[in-house]
Design an enzyme around this catalytic site. Sequence first.
Site, PDB file in Angstrom:
ATOM      1  N   GLU A 177     -30.382  54.669  29.468  1.00 50.71           N
ATOM      2  CA  GLU A 177     -31.339  53.805  28.764  1.00 50.71           C
ATOM      3  C   GLU A 177     -30.755  52.438  28.439  1.00 50.71           C
ATOM      4  O   GLU A 177     -30.119  52.253  27.403  1.00 50.71           O
ATOM      5  CB  GLU A 177     -31.815  54.474  27.462  1.00 50.71           C
ATOM      6  N   LYS A 219     -34.408  55.301  31.731  1.00 50.12           N
ATOM      7  CA  LYS A 219     -35.330  54.987  30.624  1.00 50.12           C
ATOM      8  C   LYS A 219     -35.260  53.498  30.326  1.00 50.12           C
ATOM      9  O   LYS A 219     -34.444  53.053  29.519  1.00 50.12           O
ATOM     10  CB  LYS A 219     -34.950  55.814  29.387  1.00 50.12           C
TER      11      LYS A 219
HETATM   12  P1  13P Z   1     -39.304  53.940  21.172  1.00 47.69           P
HETATM   13  O1  13P Z   1     -40.339  54.534  22.109  1.00 47.69           O
HETATM   14  O2  13P Z   1     -39.762  53.920  19.737  1.00 47.69           O
HETATM   15  O3  13P Z   1     -38.772  52.635  21.665  1.00 47.69           O
HETATM   16  O4  13P Z   1     -38.108  54.963  21.143  1.00 47.69           O
HETATM   17  C1  13P Z   1     -37.629  55.458  22.314  1.00 47.69           C
HETATM   18  C2  13P Z   1     -36.176  55.650  22.219  1.00 47.69           C
HETATM   19  O5  13P Z   1     -35.683  56.734  22.435  1.00 47.69           O
HETATM   20  C3  13P Z   1     -35.347  54.485  21.890  1.00 47.69           C
HETATM   21  O6  13P Z   1     -34.020  54.789  22.099  1.00 47.69           O
END
Ligand code: 13P
Length: 340
Positions: A177, A219
């Site tokens: 991510e 992600k």
């Molecule tokens: P959000 O969808 O609130 O951005 O959170 C997702 C997430 O896991 C952020 O690390």
Amino acid sequence: MNLEALNKVAEAMVAPGRGILAADESTGTIKKRFDAINVENTEANRRDYREFMFRHKDGMKHISGVILFDETIWQDAADGTPLVKLIEAANSIPGIKVDEGTEALPGTKGDVITKGLDGLSKRLPKYYERGARFAKWRAVIDIGAGVPSHNTIHANAHALARYAALCQEHQIVPIVEPEVLMDGDHDIQTCYDITTWTLKETFQELYYANVALEGMVLKPNMIVPGKKCAKQASVDEVAAMTIKCLTNCVPSAVPGIAYLSGGQSDEDATAHLNRMNEIGGFPWKMTFSYGRALQAAPQKAWSGKKENVPAGQKAFEHRAEMNGLASLGKWRPDLEKKAA
Ligand code: 13P
């Protein structure tokens, strides 16, 4: 490493019609969410809140996996059942956030680096034993005056790759991510450019670290203008630019993309995902891995009151169903009116 088994888990995480519930708020972050609904941030309240979602089968049928915070993975439900067992009983996969947040990156004008590599190889087998089959590590890239630097893009990509390689060695699918924040006043093209830079660097580092792309899930953020930008973008513009950015940066061996919501409104996050899946033509599954866009509504409906649990569950089910439809390109705005 058994890549076939990793790939099977990764495919299940992005199975059509389902997506990931990011319920891995740290104790500090969930405090902010609870403050907004006047709920005391106690361990029992955190457990009760998460338990009501994991127990709600009609909501969980749209949820392929749940990202947990360290406290939650070891917690038991009020009746003594481990929370991970509730997730498994709903035919969903437990996952674990393994990064330890961010700290300032010295020598930069405000960039941050994500911590948590030290000791990770010792923590991963314990999480696996408890039931975790995937993990998450979030790198944070801010856009603003003098940021991001090359140093932060590179150091964060490197850390993501080291984390991902460790996960795969321990038979855990890494969610990679790299989040480019939407906090500033930058325009959509700037988000496109910085996200492109970040993703190119991330996949380069994943390659150097020998990470098997078939055994991971990406992600990313969607391509959106900063929240304070005067010129906001249409759903079509966000969908087209996000697809263009990802097709330029993400190898087709990656099984799936599960977006973060990042501060978009609930309905925007759904509409954008839906439009991309309507357009189609890309090599990966595209689904959600939302925190706020799945949980803001149930948190509000629940507001810490036992008698509101059914309303909280209904609100969770509604958002999960809408996003499940969006992962198929079958959501329509009028379906929102059916909300509880
Ligand atoms: P959000 O969808 O609130 O951005 O959170 C997702 C997430 O896991 C952020 O690390």
